[in-house]
Design a protein around this motif. Sequence first.
Motif, short mmCIF file in Angstrom:
data_model
loop_
_atom_site.label_atom_id
_atom_site.label_comp_id
_atom_site.label_asym_id
_atom_site.label_seq_id
_atom_site.Cartn_x
_atom_site.Cartn_y
_atom_site.Cartn_z
N PRO A 144 0.82 -1.21 0.00
CA PRO A 144 0.00 0.00 0.00
C PRO A 144 0.85 1.27 0.00
N PHE A 145 2.14 1.12 -0.22
CA PHE A 145 3.10 2.22 -0.19
C PHE A 145 4.00 2.11 -1.42
N PRO A 146 4.63 3.20 -1.82
CA PRO A 146 5.58 3.13 -2.92
C PRO A 146 6.80 2.28 -2.54
N TYR A 147 7.22 1.44 -3.48
CA TYR A 147 8.43 0.63 -3.32
C TYR A 147 9.44 1.21 -4.30
N LEU A 148 10.48 1.83 -3.77
CA LEU A 148 11.40 2.66 -4.54
C LEU A 148 12.76 1.99 -4.72
N TYR A 149 13.39 2.27 -5.85
CA TYR A 149 14.67 1.66 -6.18
C TYR A 149 15.78 2.70 -6.10
N ASP A 150 16.73 2.45 -5.21
CA ASP A 150 17.90 3.32 -5.01
C ASP A 150 19.10 2.65 -5.68
N GLU A 151 19.09 2.65 -7.01
CA GLU A 151 20.13 1.95 -7.76
C GLU A 151 21.52 2.49 -7.46
N SER A 152 21.65 3.81 -7.29
CA SER A 152 22.96 4.41 -7.02
C SER A 152 23.42 4.20 -5.58
N GLN A 153 22.49 3.81 -4.72
CA GLN A 153 22.71 3.61 -3.29
C GLN A 153 22.98 4.91 -2.54
N SER A 154 22.81 6.05 -3.19
CA SER A 154 23.10 7.33 -2.55
C SER A 154 22.10 7.66 -1.44
N VAL A 155 20.85 7.25 -1.60
CA VAL A 155 19.85 7.53 -0.56
C VAL A 155 20.14 6.66 0.67
N ALA A 156 20.43 5.38 0.45
CA ALA A 156 20.76 4.50 1.57
C ALA A 156 21.97 5.03 2.34
N LYS A 157 22.95 5.53 1.62
CA LYS A 157 24.14 6.10 2.27
C LYS A 157 23.78 7.37 3.03
N ALA A 158 22.93 8.22 2.44
CA ALA A 158 22.54 9.47 3.11
C ALA A 158 21.78 9.18 4.40
N TYR A 159 21.00 8.12 4.41
CA TYR A 159 20.24 7.75 5.61
C TYR A 159 21.08 6.96 6.60
N GLY A 160 22.21 6.42 6.14
CA GLY A 160 23.00 5.56 7.02
C GLY A 160 22.35 4.21 7.21
N ALA A 161 21.58 3.76 6.22
CA ALA A 161 20.91 2.46 6.31
C ALA A 161 21.96 1.37 6.51
N ALA A 162 21.66 0.45 7.41
CA ALA A 162 22.63 -0.58 7.76
C ALA A 162 22.16 -1.98 7.35
N CYS A 163 20.85 -2.21 7.41
CA CYS A 163 20.35 -3.56 7.20
C CYS A 163 18.96 -3.53 6.58
N THR A 164 18.49 -4.72 6.23
CA THR A 164 17.11 -4.89 5.79
C THR A 164 16.46 -5.88 6.73
N PRO A 165 15.39 -5.45 7.41
CA PRO A 165 14.76 -4.14 7.34
C PRO A 165 15.43 -3.13 8.27
N ASP A 166 15.39 -1.88 7.86
CA ASP A 166 15.87 -0.76 8.68
C ASP A 166 14.78 0.31 8.60
N PHE A 167 14.22 0.68 9.74
CA PHE A 167 13.07 1.58 9.82
C PHE A 167 13.47 2.95 10.33
N PHE A 168 13.07 4.00 9.61
CA PHE A 168 13.32 5.38 10.00
C PHE A 168 11.97 6.07 10.15
#
Length: 184
Positions: A100-124
């Motif tokens: 029920p939500f957008p599922y987005l693709y961060d191909e460059s990984q720049s968004v994951a790096k900007a958020y400091g995402a560490a794992c899946t799942p990682d909730f902000f």
Amino acid sequence: MAVSPPVCDFGWKAPAFTLPGTDGRDWSLDQVRGPKGTLVMFICNHCPYVQSVIDRIVRDARDLQALGIGVAAISANDATEYPADSFDNMRLEAAKHAFPFPYLYDESQSVAKAYGAACTPDFFGFNAGLELQYRGRLDASGRQPAAPGARRELYEAMRQVAATGRGPADQVPSMGCSIKWKAA
């Protein structure tokens, strides 16, 4: 190998993004943002931690959206090394579980790096001002789902954020597979 992200850095501002969604359109943080808060999740298709709770993620996302929380999921894994996480497979995953939500693709990984995402799942979990208030787990699940009556930690925390603008002081970090970063 299981990875846990750091504890919540209260007040940290959500980095802006615009990413392609499995629904064929581009989504920005402002488009995802809800009037009472925003939940940005880093997930992927192949992770056993995500797969063990994907139906709970969908349930909680629906319930949070009803409270005015905007929700989006982002996959940033290296799809060359992990083809199960390709954009085409993301489309299939979103349809299979009726996200029920957008599922987005961060191909460059720049968004994951900007958020400091560490794992899946990682909730902000952010308040209405896009200030971080929750960086915890969904519930007590791990590679296997927790008991059906497990406390809905993410839902309860974000319900509190929607009502007060503040997340709980005590949070248990999420646990999951590491983000699959591209080789340098």
